[in-house]
Design a protein around this motif. Sequence first.
Motif, short mmCIF file in Angstrom:
data_model
loop_
_atom_site.label_atom_id
_atom_site.label_comp_id
_atom_site.label_asym_id
_atom_site.label_seq_id
_atom_site.Cartn_x
_atom_site.Cartn_y
_atom_site.Cartn_z
N SER A 19 4.15 -9.88 -2.98
CA SER A 19 4.63 -9.15 -1.81
C SER A 19 4.29 -9.93 -0.55
O SER A 19 3.21 -10.51 -0.44
CB SER A 19 3.99 -7.77 -1.77
OG SER A 19 4.29 -7.13 -0.55
N ALA A 20 5.24 -9.94 0.39
CA ALA A 20 5.01 -10.69 1.63
C ALA A 20 4.02 -9.99 2.54
O ALA A 20 3.46 -10.60 3.44
CB ALA A 20 6.33 -10.89 2.36
N ILE A 21 3.80 -8.71 2.31
CA ILE A 21 2.83 -7.97 3.11
C ILE A 21 1.56 -7.80 2.30
O ILE A 21 1.56 -7.20 1.24
CB ILE A 21 3.40 -6.60 3.52
CG1 ILE A 21 4.64 -6.80 4.37
CG2 ILE A 21 2.35 -5.79 4.26
CD1 ILE A 21 5.39 -5.52 4.68
N GLN A 22 0.50 -8.37 2.81
CA GLN A 22 -0.77 -8.36 2.11
C GLN A 22 -1.83 -7.73 3.00
O GLN A 22 -1.83 -7.93 4.21
CB GLN A 22 -1.20 -9.80 1.78
CG GLN A 22 -0.13 -10.62 1.10
CD GLN A 22 -0.43 -10.87 -0.35
OE1 GLN A 22 -1.58 -10.80 -0.78
NE2 GLN A 22 0.59 -11.17 -1.12
N ILE A 23 -2.73 -7.00 2.39
CA ILE A 23 -3.87 -6.48 3.13
C ILE A 23 -5.14 -7.00 2.49
O ILE A 23 -5.26 -7.04 1.26
CB ILE A 23 -3.84 -4.93 3.17
CG1 ILE A 23 -2.87 -4.48 4.28
CG2 ILE A 23 -5.24 -4.37 3.44
CD1 ILE A 23 -2.78 -2.98 4.45
N GLU A 24 -6.04 -7.44 3.34
CA GLU A 24 -7.32 -7.97 2.90
C GLU A 24 -8.40 -7.03 3.40
O GLU A 24 -8.51 -6.79 4.59
CB GLU A 24 -7.51 -9.36 3.52
CG GLU A 24 -8.23 -10.34 2.63
CD GLU A 24 -8.28 -11.72 3.27
OE1 GLU A 24 -7.60 -12.62 2.77
OE2 GLU A 24 -8.96 -11.87 4.29
N THR A 25 -9.18 -6.49 2.49
CA THR A 25 -10.26 -5.61 2.90
C THR A 25 -11.60 -6.29 2.71
O THR A 25 -11.77 -7.11 1.81
CB THR A 25 -10.26 -4.30 2.08
OG1 THR A 25 -10.37 -4.62 0.69
CG2 THR A 25 -8.99 -3.51 2.32
N CYS A 26 -12.53 -5.95 3.59
CA CYS A 26 -13.90 -6.43 3.48
C CYS A 26 -14.80 -5.26 3.15
O CYS A 26 -14.94 -4.34 3.95
CB CYS A 26 -14.33 -7.11 4.78
SG CYS A 26 -16.06 -7.63 4.73
N TYR A 32 -10.18 -3.96 7.46
CA TYR A 32 -9.09 -4.66 6.80
C TYR A 32 -8.18 -5.31 7.81
O TYR A 32 -8.14 -4.93 8.98
CB TYR A 32 -8.31 -3.74 5.87
CG TYR A 32 -7.39 -2.77 6.55
CD1 TYR A 32 -7.84 -1.51 6.93
CD2 TYR A 32 -6.05 -3.09 6.75
CE1 TYR A 32 -6.97 -0.60 7.52
CE2 TYR A 32 -5.18 -2.18 7.34
CZ TYR A 32 -5.65 -0.94 7.73
OH TYR A 32 -4.79 -0.05 8.31
N ILE A 33 -7.45 -6.30 7.35
CA ILE A 33 -6.48 -6.98 8.19
C ILE A 33 -5.18 -7.10 7.39
O ILE A 33 -5.20 -7.30 6.17
CB ILE A 33 -7.00 -8.36 8.65
CG1 ILE A 33 -6.06 -8.97 9.69
CG2 ILE A 33 -7.20 -9.31 7.48
CD1 ILE A 33 -6.68 -10.15 10.43
N LYS A 66 -11.21 0.35 8.05
CA LYS A 66 -10.66 0.43 9.40
C LYS A 66 -9.93 -0.88 9.72
O LYS A 66 -10.44 -1.97 9.49
CB LYS A 66 -11.79 0.60 10.42
CG LYS A 66 -12.59 1.87 10.25
CD LYS A 66 -12.28 2.86 11.35
CE LYS A 66 -13.16 4.10 11.26
NZ LYS A 66 -12.99 4.81 9.97
N ARG A 67 -8.73 -0.73 10.28
CA ARG A 67 -7.93 -1.90 10.58
C ARG A 67 -8.52 -2.66 11.78
O ARG A 67 -8.83 -2.06 12.80
CB ARG A 67 -6.50 -1.47 10.90
CG ARG A 67 -5.56 -2.63 11.12
CD ARG A 67 -4.14 -2.12 11.17
NE ARG A 67 -3.21 -3.18 11.49
CZ ARG A 67 -1.89 -3.03 11.47
NH1 ARG A 67 -1.38 -1.89 11.14
NH2 ARG A 67 -1.11 -4.03 11.77
#
Length: 77
Positions: A19-26, A32-33, A66-67
């Motif tokens: 997917s071109a939309i990715q979310i990275e969480t810490c 997340y970003i 939280k973004r």
Amino acid sequence: MDCSSSGQIEHWTLDDAKSAIQIETCGDCTTYIKTFRLDYDPELEAVADDLGSLSLDAAIETEGFKRVGLNPFSFPV
Ligand SMILES: [Zn+2]
């Protein structure tokens, strides 16, 4: 990310790993970003697709993250 930790990073997508939309969480600082992978989808429009993926934001926020930002034009390094 806004911290130097990499031990708790997880990747989330709407459907599959390509997917071109990715979310990275810490997991350390529970932020997340959202990243748009133009190498996966060159036609992606950051603003429109950001709005189109708010359900993913909602799901992530339900997990307690939280973004912290948007990285609209990310390429692999
Ligand atoms: Zn962090």
